[in-house]
Design an enzyme around this catalytic site. Structure first.
Site, PDB file in Angstrom:
ATOM      1  N   TRP A  74       9.241 -64.655 -64.995  1.00 66.88           N
ATOM      2  CA  TRP A  74       8.018 -65.541 -64.996  1.00 66.88           C
ATOM      3  C   TRP A  74       6.816 -65.579 -63.653  1.00 66.88           C
ATOM      4  CZ3 TRP A  74       6.303 -70.719 -64.502  1.00 66.88           C
ATOM      5  CH2 TRP A  74       5.240 -70.889 -65.388  1.00 66.88           C
ATOM      6  N   GLY A  99      13.607 -68.207 -58.961  1.00 66.97           N
ATOM      7  CA  GLY A  99      13.708 -69.891 -57.963  1.00 66.97           C
ATOM      8  C   GLY A  99      12.535 -69.720 -57.381  1.00 66.97           C
TER       9      GLY A  99
END
Length: 606
Positions: A74, A99
């Site tokens: 994403w 992250g």
């Protein structure tokens, strides 16, 4: 919020990497990729878009490897393109990352000055380049990984392959979850137990700062200081049956229909059906509390608002509810006599976790209302209050929301009794009401055909307003949020009393107004708001109960007549109609209901 899988296998891993990535689709993603060790060198296959695009790439050029990693991305740094898709390679290192590395620009410039080149726009490629740089100094793989991690600022979960190390996969976590799976002659790493679920039910959860090296038979786990440590191996339920759609078109539809059973599991964990007492585990002394601070994001924040109404009304205990991303940065004034409650489906939401840790550092008692009992929040707080609703795959939360509200309702009853605001008889009455909720939820879901009848008109709208008073105000916020998330129609939720203070200017013949108005102490004023809206041509979608239908203003369009229920459980009973409305509007508009654009299930970065 990205998905990670790593396998050191006894046979080809290509199909299993894809199978695992499909199970991680619920996290949200816009590209995907896999990599494997072939004849001592790592090869990659990547694609933008859905996993089926990656499958097409692999059909044309397969990956004949027994050791590999996979990733659903994403986008945070760089557009969702093939060159930004994971895995990323630099020199002999190939890795995947979940992250955000906050100091990546600084590291990138330092490495460029040392002669490194970069192909992507991502922060992830910097980690690969830095690790390759550390390997160049002669360090062993785990030593080089430790040296790399020491230089990173931010959040990460990593899966790593290195050329020439044919049976090695390394992983690391800080701020994002990662688990180790133990198989029979095979080992795995994954974003969560669901990722490794098809292959094993024996997992170890890495602690914050841990890193790991796995081969065919073992896992060497190190803490943030580089010291070898042991992490408990747990047997987790195989949840395959819980993450299948069954006869439903979408996971979200199934999860809406799962709510009566899920709510029953939740309530059963927090009340004693024999004694009629609310039983909230953890030993929190509600009588001694000065106040409660709830921190959460998105739908969980709205559940927290429900909790505020319930706890303050029943227990006379002040409750503050704040959006975690604001709370953590505004330096709030806190006192040690308060209890902080983090509400999060995943238990990994980055902003909520940071807000929780801030409160804990101030000496506050801590609790977490979570679905994932092995999550970071659950492991760090003083008390865990699980919601017990089972895996929720649809990105837009439904059954987790009602389960969170159910826990908060039980919490309010328990706090009221502990603080002497209700006696044993009243506690038993409230518990009986709470036990009615699953049945009434089922009745409420049966209103689906009535909801469908108005979904077509709502689907044509450009803007939609949701209004409610009392506990129906947070539910109005949730209804608007669901419609925005799923159908991409602009919607806003307002306290109905605010209508004349601005929102009424938006009312016209093209704007549906959804009014949540059970026949309660607020009904008369809500009916007045309806009259104001209709006088200006507004198209009212009126959600009420049989008594409210009788007393509706002349000309009101009663669309949905929900079951009669006590105000204590009205937020639960009125949730399915607004969820179903958003769902059916989205289906009519052809939206991707389970994976709305730009959204992710578990937001583990800021």
């Amino acid at each position: 919020m990205c998905g990670i899988i790593g396998i050191v296998g006894a046979s080809s891993v290509q199909e299993r990497l894809i199978e695992s990535l499909k199970r991680l689709e619920y996290r949200g993603y816009d590209s995907a990729g896999v990599a494997g060790v072939v004849d001592g060198r790592v090869q990659r296959r990547r694609a933008a878009g859905k996993i089926r695009a990656l499958e097409e790439v692999l059909a044309a050029d397969g990956l004949n490897a027994t050791v590999g990693i996979g990733h659903t991305r994403w986008a945070t740094h760089g557009a969702p393109t093939v060159r930004n898709a994971h895995p990323h390679t630099s020199g002999r290192v190939t890795l995947v990352h979940n992250g955000i590395i906050e100091n990546y620009a600084e590291i990138r410039e330092r490495l460029k000055a040392a002669g490194k080149t970069f192909e992507s726009d991502t922060d992830t490629e910097v980690i690969a380049a830095l690790l390759d740089h550390e390997l160049s100094s002669g360090k062993a793989p785990t030593e080089a990984l430790k040296a790399t991690l020491d230089q990173l600022a931010g959040a990460y979960a990593l899966g790593v392959l290195i050329d020439g190390h044919d049976t090695l996969v390394m992983g690391a976590r800080r701020g994002s979850p990662l688990v180790v799976g133990y198989g029979d002659g095979e080992m795995f790493i994954g974003s969560d137990a669901l990722a490794v679920g098809p292959f094993t039910n024996r997992v170890a959860y890495l602690d914050e700062g841990d890193f790991v090296a796995i081969d065919h038979t073992s896992a060497q786990i190190y803490d943030s200081a580089g010291k070898k440590v042991e992490r408990a191996i747990r047997t987790v339920p195989t949840s395959a049956a819980l993450v299948e759609k069954g006869n439903y078109r979408h996971f979200m539809e199934k999860e809406i229909h799962d709510q009566p059973e899920g709510c029953q599991r939740t309530i059963a964990a927090y009340v004693d059906t024999l004694t009629g007492q609310a039983s909230v585990p953890g030993g929190i002394d509600f009588a001694a509390l000065e106040r409660i601070q709830i921190v959460a994001c998105g739908t969980a924040y709205i559940a927290g608002l429900m909790g505020k109404y319930l706890i303050e009304q029943l227990a006379d205990l002040p409750v503050d509810v704040e959006i975690a991303s604001e709370f953590r940065y505004r330096q709030p004034a806190l006192r040690s006599g308060a209890l902080v409650i983090a509400v999060s489906q995943s238990g990994e939401t980055a902003d909520t976790l940071a807000a929780l840790r801030y409160c804990m550092a101030k000496g506050m008692k801590s609790a977490a209302i979570v679905n994932a009992q092995e999550s970071t929040m659950a492991r760090e707080v003083d008390v865990v209050w699980p919601i017990h609703c089972g895996p929720e795959i649809g990105v837009a939360s439904t059954k987790a929301f009602t389960a969170q509200v159910a826990v908060l309702t039980a919490l309010a009853v328990a706090a009221a009794r502990a603080r002497g605001r209700i006696d044993a008889a009243e506690e038993q009455r409230l518990v009986r009401l709470l036990l009615e909720a699953p049945r009434l939820l089922a009745e409420s879901i049966e209103l689906e055909e009535a909801v469908k009848s108005v979904a077509l008109e709502v689907s044509k709208a450009r803007d939609v307003l949701y209004l409610g008073r009392g506990p129906m105000y947070p539910l109005a916020l949730e209804g608007a949020l669901k419609l925005k998330e799923l159908s991409y129609i602009h919607a806003e939720g307002y306290a109905a009393g605010e209508l004349k203070h601005g929102p009424i200017a938006l009312v016209d013949e093209q704007t549906p107004i959804v009014i949540l108005a059970p026949f309660d102490s607020y009904f008369e004023k809500s009916a007045s708001n309806m009259s104001e809206v209709m006088a200006r041509g507004g198209q009212v979608v009126f959600i009420t109960d049989p008594e409210g239908q009788k007393h509706a203003p002349p000309g009101a369009r009663v669309v949905v007549t929900a079951p009669r229920c006590d105000p204590l459980i009205a937020p639960l009973v009125y949730s399915p109609p607004i969820q179903l409305l958003a769902y059916h509007v989205a289906v009519l508009k052809g939206a991707d209901v389970d994976q709305p654009r730009n959204l992710a299930k578990s937001v583990t970065v800021e």
